[in-house]
Design a protein around this motif. Structure first.
Motif, PDB file in Angstrom:
ATOM      1  N   ILE A 300     -40.427  16.594  54.970  1.00  0.00           N
ATOM      2  CA  ILE A 300     -40.732  16.030  53.652  1.00  0.00           C
ATOM      3  C   ILE A 300     -39.436  15.845  52.879  1.00  0.00           C
ATOM      4  O   ILE A 300     -38.585  16.741  52.828  1.00  0.00           O
ATOM      5  CB  ILE A 300     -41.675  16.943  52.851  1.00  0.00           C
ATOM      6  N   HIS A 301     -39.284  14.656  52.273  1.00  0.00           N
ATOM      7  CA  HIS A 301     -38.103  14.335  51.486  1.00  0.00           C
ATOM      8  C   HIS A 301     -38.495  14.190  50.008  1.00  0.00           C
ATOM      9  O   HIS A 301     -39.628  13.821  49.693  1.00  0.00           O
ATOM     10  CB  HIS A 301     -37.470  13.033  51.980  1.00  0.00           C
ATOM     11  N   VAL A 302     -37.548  14.470  49.133  1.00  0.00           N
ATOM     12  CA  VAL A 302     -37.809  14.338  47.702  1.00  0.00           C
ATOM     13  C   VAL A 302     -36.672  13.551  47.058  1.00  0.00           C
ATOM     14  O   VAL A 302     -35.502  13.690  47.439  1.00  0.00           O
ATOM     15  CB  VAL A 302     -37.970  15.723  47.027  1.00  0.00           C
ATOM     16  N   PHE A 303     -37.038  12.698  46.095  1.00  0.00           N
ATOM     17  CA  PHE A 303     -36.083  11.863  45.363  1.00  0.00           C
ATOM     18  C   PHE A 303     -36.293  12.061  43.875  1.00  0.00           C
ATOM     19  O   PHE A 303     -37.401  12.356  43.418  1.00  0.00           O
ATOM     20  CB  PHE A 303     -36.303  10.375  45.665  1.00  0.00           C
ATOM     21  N   ASP A 304     -35.240  11.834  43.111  1.00  0.00           N
ATOM     22  CA  ASP A 304     -35.371  11.696  41.665  1.00  0.00           C
ATOM     23  C   ASP A 304     -35.784  10.256  41.364  1.00  0.00           C
ATOM     24  O   ASP A 304     -35.287   9.317  41.989  1.00  0.00           O
ATOM     25  CB  ASP A 304     -34.048  11.996  40.964  1.00  0.00           C
ATOM     26  N   VAL A 305     -36.683  10.102  40.413  1.00  0.00           N
ATOM     27  CA  VAL A 305     -37.133   8.772  39.999  1.00  0.00           C
ATOM     28  C   VAL A 305     -36.474   8.442  38.674  1.00  0.00           C
ATOM     29  O   VAL A 305     -36.701   9.119  37.663  1.00  0.00           O
ATOM     30  CB  VAL A 305     -38.669   8.709  39.855  1.00  0.00           C
ATOM     31  N   GLY A 306     -35.639   7.412  38.645  1.00  0.00           N
ATOM     32  CA  GLY A 306     -34.919   7.052  37.439  1.00  0.00           C
ATOM     33  C   GLY A 306     -35.741   6.198  36.498  1.00  0.00           C
ATOM     34  O   GLY A 306     -36.797   5.664  36.860  1.00  0.00           O
ATOM     35  N   ALA A 307     -35.248   6.050  35.275  1.00  0.00           N
ATOM     36  CA  ALA A 307     -35.921   5.216  34.284  1.00  0.00           C
ATOM     37  C   ALA A 307     -35.965   3.757  34.722  1.00  0.00           C
ATOM     38  O   ALA A 307     -36.815   2.986  34.257  1.00  0.00           O
ATOM     39  CB  ALA A 307     -35.210   5.333  32.936  1.00  0.00           C
ATOM     40  N   ASP A 308     -35.058   3.385  35.637  1.00  0.00           N
ATOM     41  CA  ASP A 308     -35.023   2.019  36.159  1.00  0.00           C
ATOM     42  C   ASP A 308     -35.860   1.862  37.424  1.00  0.00           C
ATOM     43  O   ASP A 308     -35.775   0.847  38.105  1.00  0.00           O
ATOM     44  CB  ASP A 308     -33.576   1.607  36.441  1.00  0.00           C
ATOM     45  N   ASN A 309     -36.661   2.907  37.738  1.00  0.00           N
ATOM     46  CA  ASN A 309     -37.530   2.911  38.932  1.00  0.00           C
ATOM     47  C   ASN A 309     -36.744   2.945  40.242  1.00  0.00           C
ATOM     48  O   ASN A 309     -37.305   2.641  41.302  1.00  0.00           O
ATOM     49  CB  ASN A 309     -38.486   1.714  38.924  1.00  0.00           C
ATOM     50  N   LYS A 310     -35.484   3.328  40.169  1.00  0.00           N
ATOM     51  CA  LYS A 310     -34.680   3.506  41.369  1.00  0.00           C
ATOM     52  C   LYS A 310     -34.754   4.963  41.806  1.00  0.00           C
ATOM     53  O   LYS A 310     -34.839   5.877  40.977  1.00  0.00           O
ATOM     54  CB  LYS A 310     -33.223   3.130  41.114  1.00  0.00           C
ATOM     55  N   LEU A 311     -34.730   5.185  43.126  1.00  0.00           N
ATOM     56  CA  LEU A 311     -34.719   6.536  43.654  1.00  0.00           C
ATOM     57  C   LEU A 311     -33.281   6.967  43.921  1.00  0.00           C
ATOM     58  O   LEU A 311     -32.441   6.171  44.355  1.00  0.00           O
ATOM     59  CB  LEU A 311     -35.520   6.617  44.957  1.00  0.00           C
ATOM     60  N   SER A 312     -32.994   8.239  43.656  1.00  0.00           N
ATOM     61  CA  SER A 312     -31.646   8.771  43.872  1.00  0.00           C
ATOM     62  C   SER A 312     -31.742  10.239  44.252  1.00  0.00           C
ATOM     63  O   SER A 312     -32.817  10.850  44.205  1.00  0.00           O
ATOM     64  CB  SER A 312     -30.797   8.604  42.608  1.00  0.00           C
ATOM     65  N   ASN A 313     -30.586  10.803  44.589  1.00  0.00           N
ATOM     66  CA  ASN A 313     -30.459  12.232  44.851  1.00  0.00           C
ATOM     67  C   ASN A 313     -31.465  12.691  45.921  1.00  0.00           C
ATOM     68  O   ASN A 313     -32.162  13.685  45.745  1.00  0.00           O
ATOM     69  CB  ASN A 313     -30.649  13.034  43.558  1.00  0.00           C
ATOM     70  N   GLN A 314     -31.505  11.978  47.035  1.00  0.00           N
ATOM     71  CA  GLN A 314     -32.417  12.348  48.111  1.00  0.00           C
ATOM     72  C   GLN A 314     -32.071  13.719  48.677  1.00  0.00           C
ATOM     73  O   GLN A 314     -30.911  14.040  48.921  1.00  0.00           O
ATOM     74  CB  GLN A 314     -32.366  11.314  49.239  1.00  0.00           C
ATOM     75  N   LYS A 315     -33.102  14.527  48.903  1.00  0.00           N
ATOM     76  CA  LYS A 315     -32.934  15.841  49.510  1.00  0.00           C
ATOM     77  C   LYS A 315     -34.031  16.075  50.539  1.00  0.00           C
ATOM     78  O   LYS A 315     -35.134  15.533  50.416  1.00  0.00           O
ATOM     79  CB  LYS A 315     -32.996  16.945  48.443  1.00  0.00           C
ATOM     80  N   LEU A 316     -33.697  16.877  51.545  1.00  0.00           N
ATOM     81  CA  LEU A 316     -34.724  17.346  52.462  1.00  0.00           C
ATOM     82  C   LEU A 316     -35.475  18.458  51.748  1.00  0.00           C
ATOM     83  O   LEU A 316     -34.926  19.535  51.506  1.00  0.00           O
ATOM     84  CB  LEU A 316     -34.107  17.856  53.764  1.00  0.00           C
ATOM     85  N   PHE A 317     -36.715  18.199  51.396  1.00  0.00           N
ATOM     86  CA  PHE A 317     -37.501  19.175  50.638  1.00  0.00           C
ATOM     87  C   PHE A 317     -37.971  20.309  51.538  1.00  0.00           C
ATOM     88  O   PHE A 317     -37.910  21.478  51.163  1.00  0.00           O
ATOM     89  CB  PHE A 317     -38.688  18.469  49.984  1.00  0.00           C
ATOM     90  N   ALA A 318     -38.467  19.971  52.735  1.00  0.00           N
ATOM     91  CA  ALA A 318     -38.969  20.990  53.658  1.00  0.00           C
ATOM     92  C   ALA A 318     -38.957  20.450  55.077  1.00  0.00           C
ATOM     93  O   ALA A 318     -39.281  19.281  55.299  1.00  0.00           O
ATOM     94  CB  ALA A 318     -40.385  21.420  53.274  1.00  0.00           C
ATOM     95  N   ASP A 319     -38.576  21.304  56.035  1.00  0.00           N
ATOM     96  CA  ASP A 319     -38.643  20.895  57.438  1.00  0.00           C
ATOM     97  C   ASP A 319     -40.010  21.177  58.044  1.00  0.00           C
ATOM     98  O   ASP A 319     -40.276  20.806  59.184  1.00  0.00           O
ATOM     99  CB  ASP A 319     -37.539  21.559  58.266  1.00  0.00           C
ATOM    100  N   CYS A 320     -40.874  21.848  57.270  1.00  0.00           N
ATOM    101  CA  CYS A 320     -42.267  22.117  57.667  1.00  0.00           C
ATOM    102  C   CYS A 320     -42.357  22.938  58.954  1.00  0.00           C
ATOM    103  O   CYS A 320     -43.320  22.796  59.718  1.00  0.00           O
ATOM    104  CB  CYS A 320     -43.049  20.816  57.799  1.00  0.00           C
ATOM    105  N   MET A 321     -41.366  23.795  59.183  1.00  0.00           N
ATOM    106  CA  MET A 321     -41.380  24.692  60.333  1.00  0.00           C
ATOM    107  C   MET A 321     -41.896  26.063  59.904  1.00  0.00           C
ATOM    108  O   MET A 321     -41.379  26.662  58.952  1.00  0.00           O
ATOM    109  CB  MET A 321     -39.984  24.822  60.930  1.00  0.00           C
ATOM    110  N   ILE A 322     -42.915  26.557  60.595  1.00  0.00           N
ATOM    111  CA  ILE A 322     -43.470  27.884  60.344  1.00  0.00           C
ATOM    112  C   ILE A 322     -43.582  28.599  61.682  1.00  0.00           C
ATOM    113  O   ILE A 322     -44.237  28.102  62.605  1.00  0.00           O
ATOM    114  CB  ILE A 322     -44.841  27.817  59.653  1.00  0.00           C
ATOM    115  N   ASP A 323     -42.950  29.744  61.779  1.00  0.00           N
ATOM    116  CA  ASP A 323     -42.944  30.512  63.030  1.00  0.00           C
ATOM    117  C   ASP A 323     -42.473  29.661  64.201  1.00  0.00           C
ATOM    118  O   ASP A 323     -42.953  29.802  65.327  1.00  0.00           O
ATOM    119  CB  ASP A 323     -44.338  31.077  63.333  1.00  0.00           C
TER     120      ASP A 323
END
Length: 408
Positions: A300-323
């Protein structure tokens, strides 16, 4: 004498007060133990999805209301404030082939979802639990949602388009192409308060089971041996995949823009906004039909949503690995506190399919285990405090102590 009297009746049986005291001690001891890892249940423990024989979710099954439901797991104490201790997971309906795209209609008090291979949408009505075919054909619809005006939005695999069902009963095609090229197979969609719609466009509709492969020579039918026109209406099965797997924003003016490219989030699937609409979460799933690149990694990836509707500052939010197991994300929803709820597809790793819950920092705080792969989720019910889970062949639900954010 007092302790002896409280503990036992004159006949020597345990009193209700002693039983409650013992049960409370047991609950606290269980809560203090490890909750993230999959552990074998002791003979006295309630049934779970990983016991043998498996838990029976049908109305003929054994009672499932315990404090807590054994398949609702608090990985972090913060999850205790989100789950409802005396609420059990319920199977509301079964009989689908691959159910997806649950969405809650607040005005009509009903849940709608897609049964993709059967090319239909189904509806469950809150007041009496009645289930019926809601829309057929549905264009092999996948993701559904409702916008801020209460209009249903649907992503159609077969027709490679996004449609909106208007309040007067008519339907509007919102998007079916980008810069003159047909979309792949829109998958999931989220409405924004500014009137725009954001949707993902992976290639999963290019399967016989969920839509129509490319015409001969296209990426999902390179050798041309499959006839994509069989069983279809005129005009279906003639298109070829032309676009990368992008994520789009449809402006109220009708302009369609790429907000995240395939290079940023390959094979995008579920998406949702944070409650304040300042962040956008996008699930990246596995390699789809016709993909020439590496495909998604199930994260899962997460972005900041700017006032201009542009996405920035992409980060890997979670690798979804459990055990060490990838609990592959698909559908995503946020609650009003900003926690992210993600459906989990762990394949044959029984006990890891269901829902994974993350706090805003990306830490796993809770899990819901289901006996089937879970494809998508939504919040609903009159108080929006019920989580509906579309899981393979069935629809499950559980009441929570929090509410979902946003419509749909």
């Amino acid at each position: 004498m007092t302790d002896s009297y409280e503990a036992r009746s004159p006949q020597g049986a345990l009193s209700r007060r002693a039983l409650i005291r013992a049960a409370s001690a047991g609950v606290l001891a269980a809560a203090a133990g490890p909750v993230l890892a999959q552990t074998a249940a002791s003979p006295a423990a309630p049934p779970t999805t990983i016991t043998n024989p498996p838990r029976d979710f049908s109305r003929r099954g054994q009672p499932t209301t315990y404090f807590w439901d054994p398949d609702i797991i608090a990985v972090d104490p913060s999850f205790n404030g989100l789950a409802q201790p005396n609420a059990a997971i319920q199977r509301l309906w079964t009989g689908g082939l691959w159910v997806e795209g649950p969405a809650w209609n607040a005005q009509g008090q009903y849940l709608v979802w897609s049964d993709i291979p059967r090319n239909r949408q189904m509806r469950w009505i809150e007041d009496d639990g009645h289930v019926s075919v809601f829309r057929a054909p549905s264009g092999n619809s996948n993701g559904n949602s409702f916008d801020f005006q209460g209009r249903q939005l649907s992503c159609e695999h077969l027709n490679r388009r996004v449609v909106r069902y208007e309040l007067d009963g008519s339907a509007t095609v919102l998007a079916d192409s980008f810069q003159g090229k047909k979309l792949n197979s829109p998958n999931d969609i989220a409405a924004h308060p500014d009137g725009s719609y954001w949707f993902t466009d992976p290639p999963y509709g290019g399967q016989l089971y969920e839509g129509a492969p490319d015409a001969a020579g296209g990426p999902s039918n390179a050798n041309g041996k499959i006839n994509p026109r069989l069983g279809q209406l005129p005009g279906i099965g003639l298109a070829k995949r032309e676009l990368p797997t992008n994520t789009y924003r449809l402006d109220p003016s009708g302009r369609l823009d790429i907000v995240a490219t395939e290079q940023q989030v390959p094979d995008p699937n579920g998406l949702c906004f944070s409650p304040d609409f300042k962040k956008l979460y996008i699930a990246s799933t596995g390699k789809g039909p016709g993909d020439t690149g590496p495909g998604g990694k199930g994260d899962i990836h997460v972005f900041d949503v700017g006032a201009d509707n542009k996405l920035s500052n992409q980060k890997l939010f979670a690798d979804c690995m459990i055990d060490g197991i990838n609990c592959g994300p698909d559908g995503l929803r946020c609650d009003v506190e900003g926690n992210l709820w993600a459906s989990s597809n762990a394949g044959r790793n029984v006990g890891y399919n269901g829902v994974t819950v993350f706090n805003p920092a990306g830490k796993v705080i809770g899990r819901i285990r289901l006996p089937e792969v879970c494809g998508n989720i939504c919040f609903g019910g009159p108080k929006r405090n019920r989580l509906f889970m579309a899981a393979s062949q069935s629809i499950y639900a559980v009441y929570l102590a929090t509410q979902g954010a946003g419509p749909g």
